[in-house]
Design an enzyme around this catalytic site. Structure first.
Site, mmCIF file in Angstrom:
data_model
loop_
_atom_site.group_PDB
_atom_site.id
_atom_site.type_symbol
_atom_site.label_atom_id
_atom_site.label_comp_id
_atom_site.label_asym_id
_atom_site.label_seq_id
_atom_site.Cartn_x
_atom_site.Cartn_y
_atom_site.Cartn_z
ATOM 1 N N ARG A 121 42.107 52.333 43.101
ATOM 2 C CA ARG A 121 42.987 52.942 42.159
ATOM 3 C C ARG A 121 43.140 52.364 40.737
ATOM 4 O O ARG A 121 43.191 52.969 39.669
ATOM 5 C CB ARG A 121 44.275 53.293 42.754
ATOM 6 N N THR A 122 43.447 51.180 40.969
ATOM 7 C CA THR A 122 43.815 50.094 39.738
ATOM 8 C C THR A 122 42.558 50.145 38.689
ATOM 9 O O THR A 122 42.720 50.569 37.454
ATOM 10 C CB THR A 122 44.130 49.016 40.000
ATOM 11 N N LYS A 127 28.671 30.170 40.365
ATOM 12 C CA LYS A 127 28.062 29.084 39.950
ATOM 13 C C LYS A 127 29.128 27.821 39.851
ATOM 14 O O LYS A 127 28.595 26.789 39.187
ATOM 15 C CB LYS A 127 27.281 29.229 38.590
ATOM 16 N N ARG A 162 41.899 41.242 37.598
ATOM 17 C CA ARG A 162 42.438 41.012 38.834
ATOM 18 C C ARG A 162 41.808 39.889 39.637
ATOM 19 O O ARG A 162 40.433 39.419 39.410
ATOM 20 C CB ARG A 162 42.135 42.155 39.698
ATOM 21 N N HIS A 198 51.740 42.203 40.366
ATOM 22 C CA HIS A 198 50.716 43.470 39.916
ATOM 23 C C HIS A 198 51.744 43.960 39.037
ATOM 24 O O HIS A 198 52.160 45.092 39.407
ATOM 25 C CB HIS A 198 50.471 43.993 41.151
#
Ligand code: NCD
Length: 309
Positions: free
Chosen positions: A56-57, A86, A107, A135
């Protein structure tokens, strides 16, 4: 950073939003929802960096950018498909990537990732959820949904339940609720998943009344909103399946429990859900969670608009 004029700087903590700014954001979200057009992101490039999974986000942000006339680049699996694999630090990645666009949506698994990114970035950072920390845009759409349903936030009685220890959405929402008057929060969680002391002391400092209790069935009939969350299994090393099932059973919501709520009381969930929220609630008037997820689009459009106009 770019705070002169009314633009928003980074969006990394929900408590950075004043009530006035929230009202402005929500009023614009209402208008966008009603069909008002904005091309605030014309000629802008948005960079989307997701080091943790998202449905959703990420997609609501992508849709918001495109609807606002912007372009979006990035990766949905930055943990594997970026130089992180890496050994590159987040700070180094952000330092470079911020020169390729106008805002970064991030995120990440680390609680302090958004702050770290903000310290290295030359463009605004929007946290799309970082670790067990915050959030903020989820909290914005959560609050918007409550306001949409009840027309106000002041004076509401809200239950927050589930994995309050590892859930970043409850933390961000609790910070925002601290901005309102006469809100009463009841925290319902299994003993091992109780809300952090830092949130409780924030609420103390902001005169928010709260209590912690073990039983959802006892409080369900007296509240306006139940905000429930899944057990954040991926953040609890060694949690066995049986224990996971038992934890969610402790606060499971089904149609019978929903039926004990006031007629206009409703249930929210940031989604995804597991077994803590039965699908037999979905077609009751108490289910607000699909509306809540849809609101993510209007609220994120509104936020991006406010950053660029
Ligand atoms: C939440 C998250 O990522 O914190 N999901 C979301 O963004 N709607 C909740 C969760 O994962 O449980």
């Amino acid at each position: 950073m770019n705070e002169p004029n009314s633009r928003l700087p980074h969006c990394i903590r929900s408590q950075q939003f004043t009530r006035a700014k929230l009202e402005k954001l929500f009023a614009l979200a209402d208008k966008l929802h009603a069909g008002q057009r904005s091309y605030a992101l014309k000629d802008k490039i948005v960079i989307s960096l997701f080091y943790e999974p998202s449905t959703r986000t990420r997609l609501s942000f992508e849709s918001a950018v495109l609807r606002l006339g912007g372009s979006i680049i990035g990766t949905e699996n930055a943990a594997e498909f970026s130089s992180a694999i890496k050994g590159e630090s987040l700070g180094d990645s952000i330092r470079i990537i911020s020169s390729y666009g106008d805002v970064i949506i991030l995120r990440h698994k680390d609680d302090d990732a958004a702050e770290c990114a903000a310290s290295q970035s030359t463009v605004p950072i929007i946290s799309a959820g970082c670790g067990k920390g915050q959030h903020p845009t989820q909290a914005l759409l959560d609050l918007y949904t409550i306001r949409q349903r009840r027309g106000k936030i002041d004076g509401l009685r809200i239950v927050m339940c589930g994995d309050l220890k590892h859930g970043r959405t409850v933390r961000s929402l609790a910070y925002l609720l601290g901005k309102f008057k006469d809100v009463h929060i009841t925290f319902v969680a299994p003993e091992t998943l109780r809300i952090g002391r830092d949130i409780l002391s924030y609420l103390d400092r902001h005169d928010v009344r709260y209590e912690e209790t073990g039983r959802l069935a006892d409080v369900a009939p007296t509240v306006d909103v139940i905000y429930t969350t899944r057990v954040q299994r991926e953040r609890i090393p060694g949690l066995e399946h049986g224990a996971f099932v038992r934890l969610q059973q402790e606060y499971r919501i089904d149609r019978a429990l929903a039926g004990r709520m006031h007629a206009d009381a409703f249930i929210m969930h940031p989604l995804p859900r597991n077994d803590e929220l039965s699908t037999d609630v979905d077609d009751t008037p108490h289910a607000a969670y699909f509306q809540q997820a849809q609101n993510g689009l209007w609220v994120r459009m509104s936020l991006l608009h406010m950053m660029f106009s």
